[in-house]
Design an enzyme around this catalytic site. Structure first.
Site, PDB file in Angstrom:
ATOM      1  N   ASP A   1      25.089  49.545  67.161  1.00  0.00           N
ATOM      2  CA  ASP A   1      25.013  48.351  66.302  1.00  0.00           C
ATOM      3  C   ASP A   1      24.316  48.632  64.978  1.00  0.00           C
ATOM      4  OD1 ASP A   1      26.133  46.911  68.469  1.00  0.00           O
ATOM      5  OD2 ASP A   1      24.136  46.697  69.345  1.00  0.00           O
TER       6      ASP A   1
ATOM      7  N   LYS B   1      27.922  50.646  61.594  1.00  0.00           N
ATOM      8  CA  LYS B   1      28.914  51.696  61.324  1.00  0.00           C
ATOM      9  C   LYS B   1      30.224  51.099  60.808  1.00  0.00           C
ATOM     10  CE  LYS B   1      28.521  53.150  65.595  1.00  0.00           C
ATOM     11  NZ  LYS B   1      27.360  52.381  66.048  1.00  0.00           N
TER      12      LYS B   1
ATOM     13  N   GLY C   1      31.532  47.103  69.221  1.00  0.00           N
ATOM     14  CA  GLY C   1      31.855  45.899  68.444  1.00  0.00           C
ATOM     15  C   GLY C   1      31.514  46.187  66.995  1.00  0.00           C
ATOM     16  N   HIS C   2      32.512  46.526  66.197  1.00  0.00           N
ATOM     17  CA  HIS C   2      32.263  46.879  64.797  1.00  0.00           C
ATOM     18  C   HIS C   2      32.672  45.694  63.913  1.00  0.00           C
ATOM     19  CE1 HIS C   2      32.577  51.420  65.943  1.00  0.00           C
ATOM     20  NE2 HIS C   2      31.449  50.857  66.318  1.00  0.00           N
TER      21      HIS C   2
ATOM     22  N   GLN D   1      28.884  53.319  69.532  1.00  0.00           N
ATOM     23  CA  GLN D   1      27.524  53.332  70.120  1.00  0.00           C
ATOM     24  C   GLN D   1      26.603  54.171  69.216  1.00  0.00           C
ATOM     25  OE1 GLN D   1      30.216  54.042  72.752  1.00  0.00           O
ATOM     26  NE2 GLN D   1      30.343  51.839  72.572  1.00  0.00           N
TER      27      GLN D   1
END
Ligand code: IMP
Length: 439
Positions: A12, A15, A39-40, A222
């Protein structure tokens, strides 16, 4: 000229935004590990895109996106993501290539994960319940089902037999309502009808593209401290999110990586269980969480928040050979009188300056802080380094000194435009090289 973008904390780190920002300079964006546990989030004007499995480069028309063999793919989650993007005006079309060696996440992987977490009780990891761990377990146990296997459309071929065997093991392990292997077989055959066009040899594709002079952005998911080998084991994810996972997860050699950019927030967050030495409980933790909107993009869980941990980031520098850092969300620290920065850990009467190998040791560490002055004028939305308040510049300089690498990008807000590119830094030079090469 190929650039790797890697999380230098517990995931988180932002990225998604950085990959999105760098994508206009490349032809291909490739993901090498993890799955839809990621989750980007990418904000473009008023629109917000949340990508889980697809590389963030998919938002840019004309950019090819690769899902490598190191990624575990849930076909249903992939279809759902493609459909959501279509409603937002993004067409995947033929821009996607999924490695034929990528392993498939099956519905019972999720059930196995939920069961394993429940059995762990207060030792639970706090996983995302996406079936990631059990799918990697099947891979290592050499009973996994890979993308290419789905191409077997016969009624009683190797795919049917593998599903029958795996499902019978699952039924013995879980009990309760049994999974019907025939129904699963039908489900996967239907999935293959949609997947077929995207599945191929990703290693060969990337190698040929790089030989032809195309530039690739390698997108990690991650972060370093969630890496299965180098993270805070066992409170980690199940893949190699560090730079070594890039080569194995895409089938490319180490010389294809030109430079490695580490992404770290100006503070620290973690979602799920496991040690987090600089964690702030109470009002300060709440303030960081609310001001940074620190809720999981995949699960919505509140993230645990704390101060910048330079010991952890320095470790990420070592494990990944980071060439430079991007510091994200500095604006979340706006208005604080003082900002503690962790430069060591106190443990058993000693001060440690290297990250411990063992999660139990880390859990027993007390952070050693240097306290830096905060700033009263905002950094939010600042787009030139020299316009940052002097105290914010001093904070960044101190991060460079204690981590030992230069900062190349500072993110001052969620929008693409709220970004400072440090003049003469790695990314500034990289962009210039990419521009020259594309002429
Ligand atoms: P899993 O990846 O679902 O097995 O979860 C293992 C650990 O990694 C849990 O603590 C998760 O919260 C964490 N995790 C997995 N993916 C991400 C991510 O993309 N960002 C942050 N934490 C993650």
């Amino acid at each position: 000229m190929n650039l790797a973008v890697i999380g230098a904390q517990w995931g988180d780190e932002g990225k998604g935004k950085i990959v999105d920002l760098l994508t206009p300079h490349v032809s291909i964006v490739a993901r090498y590990q993890g799955g839809h546990n990621a989750g980007h989030t990418v904000n473009v004007g008023d629109a917000q895109f949340i990508l889980h499995l697809l590389p963030s480069g998919i938002l840019h028309p004309g950019v090819r996106c690769v899902i490598g063999n190191g990624v575990v793919v849930d076909p249903d989650a992939l279809f759902a993501e493609i459909e959501t993007l279509a409603t937002q005006g993004i067409e995947v079309g033929d821009r996607l290539l999924i490695s034929d060696k990528a392993h498939v996440i099956l519905p019972y992987h999720r059930e196995l994960e939920v069961l394993a977490e429940a059995r762990r009780g207060d030792q639970r990891i706090g996983t995302t319940s996406r079936g990631i761990g059990p799918s990697y377990e099947d891979k290592v146990a050499r009973r996994g089902i890979r993308m290419a296997d789905l191409g077997d459309t016969s009624d009683d071929g190797p795919l049917a037999s593998a599903i029958r065997q795996n499902v019978s093991a699952r039924n013995r392990a879980i009990g309760g309502t049994e999974t019907d292997w025939r129904a699963l077989h039908r489900h996967l055959r239907a999935a293959w009808a949609r997947l077929d066009r995207w599945v191929g040899d990703a290693s060969l594709f990337l190698t040929r593209a790089m030989e032809a002079g195309q530039c690739v952005l390698f997108e990690g998911a991650q972060g370093t401290l969630l890496d299965i080998d180098h993270g805070t084991y066992p409170f980690v994810s199940s893949s190699n999110s560090t730079v070594g996972g890039l080569c194995t997860g895409l089938g490319v050699g180490p010389r294809s990586i030109g430079a490695v950019l580490g992404i770290a927030k100006a503070y620290t967050t973690r979602v799920g269980e496991g040690p987090l030495p600089t964690e702030q409980h109470g009002a300060m933790g709440d303030q960081l969480r609310e001001s940074g909107r620190e809720y999981g993009a995949s699960t919505g869980r509140p993230r645990r928040c704390g101060w910048y941990d330079a010991v952890a980031v320095r470790y990420a520098v070592r494990i990944n050979g980071l060439d430079a850092l991007a510091v994200t969300k500095i604006d979340v620290l706006d208005g604080l009188d003082e900002i503690p920065l962790c430069t060591g850990y106190r443990h058993a009467g000693e001060v440690l300056t290297e990250f411990p190998s063992n999660a139990a040791t880390l859990a027993a560490c007390e952070p050693v802080y240097e306290v830096l002055p905060g700033w009263s004028s905002p950094t939010a939305g600042v787009r030139r380094y020299e316009d940052l308040p002097p105290q914010a510049q001093a904070y960044l300089k101190r991060i460079e000194a204690v981590t030992g690498v230069p900062i190349s990008i500072v993110s001052t807000g969620s929008d693409r435009a709220d970004t400072i590119l440090v003049a003469g830094g790695l990314i500034d030079r990289w962009q210039a090289e990419c521009a020259l090469a594309s002429k």
